[in-house]
Design an enzyme around this catalytic site. Structure first.
Site, PDB file in Angstrom:
ATOM      1  N   HIS A  42       1.084  29.542  25.781  1.00 21.19           N
ATOM      2  CA  HIS A  42       0.370  30.625  25.122  1.00 21.19           C
ATOM      3  C   HIS A  42       0.803  30.710  23.660  1.00 21.19           C
ATOM      4  CE1 HIS A  42      -0.499  31.825  29.224  1.00 21.19           C
ATOM      5  NE2 HIS A  42       0.790  31.907  29.463  1.00 21.19           N
ATOM      6  N   GLU A  76       5.789  36.649  28.087  1.00 21.00           N
ATOM      7  CA  GLU A  76       5.780  37.136  29.466  1.00 21.00           C
ATOM      8  C   GLU A  76       7.152  36.942  30.089  1.00 21.00           C
ATOM      9  OE1 GLU A  76       3.000  34.693  31.755  1.00 21.00           O
ATOM     10  OE2 GLU A  76       3.429  33.028  30.396  1.00 21.00           O
ATOM     11  N   HIS A 127       5.090  25.939  30.590  1.00 18.32           N
ATOM     12  CA  HIS A 127       5.549  26.381  31.895  1.00 18.32           C
ATOM     13  C   HIS A 127       4.515  26.093  32.978  1.00 18.32           C
ATOM     14  CE1 HIS A 127       3.346  29.780  30.080  1.00 18.32           C
ATOM     15  NE2 HIS A 127       2.930  30.045  31.308  1.00 18.32           N
ATOM     16  N   ARG A 155      -4.368  25.335  28.796  1.00 18.61           N
ATOM     17  CA  ARG A 155      -3.958  24.427  29.868  1.00 18.61           C
ATOM     18  C   ARG A 155      -3.728  23.039  29.290  1.00 18.61           C
ATOM     19  NH1 ARG A 155      -8.619  26.324  32.359  1.00 18.61           N
ATOM     20  NH2 ARG A 155      -8.266  28.169  33.641  1.00 18.61           N
TER      21      ARG A 155
END
Length: 268
Positions: A63, A78, A136, A156
Site C-alpha cells: 500500500h 495497518e 506482505h 497486488r
C-alpha cells in the site's frame, strides 16, 4: 447522535475465506467469508477495524503512504493482532534481504517473489505493525484483527495465478525492498499494553478497565472491540460483546465492569 453506539457490520466474501467461522461468528450458508468489517462512524471515519479469517494465501501486496499516494489513492498503514493460528501458519512480511525494484518486478512476474519474502511463523498474541510500503501476504489458517487507515488502495504484486488484476507498476514504485524491522513485531505480554502507537493510529489491549496511563491517551473519540466479556455505555444506550464493536465519543462514557479483554483504538 448517541455518545456510544454499536457499529454496523459487513461480511465480505473472499476466495481465501472460510465457510465455517470461529465462534461467535457465523458464515451464511454457501458463503466463504474472509472479512468482517465494522462500518466506520462519520466522527471516526479515518480508521477501519476488521476481523480476517483465512483458508488460503492472500495476494502479495503493498500500500502507498499518505505522502506518496497519487490523486484518487489513499495511504494505508495497518496492523495485525493474531487471535488464532493453526500449526504452521505464517505471515509474509518484508524481504529476506534488500532487493531493488527490477528484481521485485521480475520475481512478481515469474512467481519467485514468494521465495524472496520472509515467512514468519505466528502464534496467538503476536502483533505486527505494517508501515505503508511494507510488502506482505497473509497465509492460511489464521484469525486476525486488523486495524488500518480507512483506505481501499491496494497494489497486488502476485496472486498465485488467480484471475485478478495486478498492479506491478505502482506497486513497485511504493514498495520498500527491505527486510521487516524487528521492532515492528511484538507479542501480548501484559494485562494493559500499548500494542501500536504509529503515525496514524494507536491500539491498546486491556483486561478489565484501562489504567490511568492508557485512559489518558484517549481524550476523544475511540473504538472499543471486546475480545472477551462485554463493554457497555454508562447510560445503557449500547453494549458490545465479542465479535462486536462500539464507537464512543469519550472513554469515560464506557463501563468496563463486565469487560474481560478489550482492544481500544483511535486515530493519531
Amino acid at each position: 447522535m448517541n455518545a456510544v453506539r454499536q457499529l454496523p457490520t459487513k461480511l465480505v466474501e473472499k476466495v481465501w475465506g472460510r465457510d465455517t467461522l470461529p465462534e461467535p461468528f457465523t458464515a451464511p450458508e454457501g458463503k466463504r467469508i474472509g472479512e468482517l468489517w465494522f462500518e466506520p462512524p462519520p466522527e471516526h471515519s479515518d480508521l477501519l477495524v476488521k476481523y480476517l479469517f483465512t483458508s488460503e494465501k492472500l495476494s502479495v501486496q503493498v500500500h502507498p503512504s499518505s505522502a506518496n499516494a497519487r490523486p484518487g489513492e489513499d495511504g494505508k498503514e495497518e496492523c495485525w493482532l493474531v487471535l488464532d493460528a493453526e500449526p504452521g501458519a505464517q505471515l509474509a512480511i518484508g524481504f529476506n534481504e534488500e532487493v531493488d525494484a527490477a528484481t521485485i518486478e521480475a520475481a512478481a512476474r515469474d512467481g519467485s517473489i514468494e521465495q524472496l519474502l520472509t515467512w514468519h511463523d505466528v502464534a496467538a498474541g503476536d502483533i505486527y505493525y505494517l508501515p505503508a510500503g511494507t510488502v506482505h501476504a497473509i497465509g492460511p489458517g489464521l484469525s486476525l484483527v486488523e486495524v488500518q487507515q480507512n483506505s481501499d488502495t491496494t497494489f497486488r504484486l502476485y496472486d498465485y495465478g488467480r484471475p485478478r488484476e495486478l498492479h506491478l507498476e505502482r506497486g513497485v514504485e511504493v514498495v520498500q525492498g527491505v527486510p521487516y524491522a524487528s521492532e515492528h513485531r511484538s507479542t501480548v505480554t501484559e494485562r494493559g499494553q500499548t500494542l501500536i502507537d504509529g503515525s496514524h493510529f494507536r491500539l491498546d489491549r486491556i483486561e478489565g478497565a484501562p489504567d490511568a496511563a492508557i485512559a489518558a491517551a484517549y481524550p476523544g473519540g475511540l473504538l472499543a472491540l471486546p475480545l472477551a466479556g462485554e463493554v457497555h455505555a454508562k447510560d445503557g444506550s449500547a453494549r458490545a460483546a465479542a465479535g462486536e464493536c462500539l464507537y464512543a465519543a469519550a472513554l469515560n462514557a464506557l463501563d468496563f465492569g463486565a469487560a474481560e479483554v478489550t482492544l481500544l483504538t483511535r486515530s493519531n
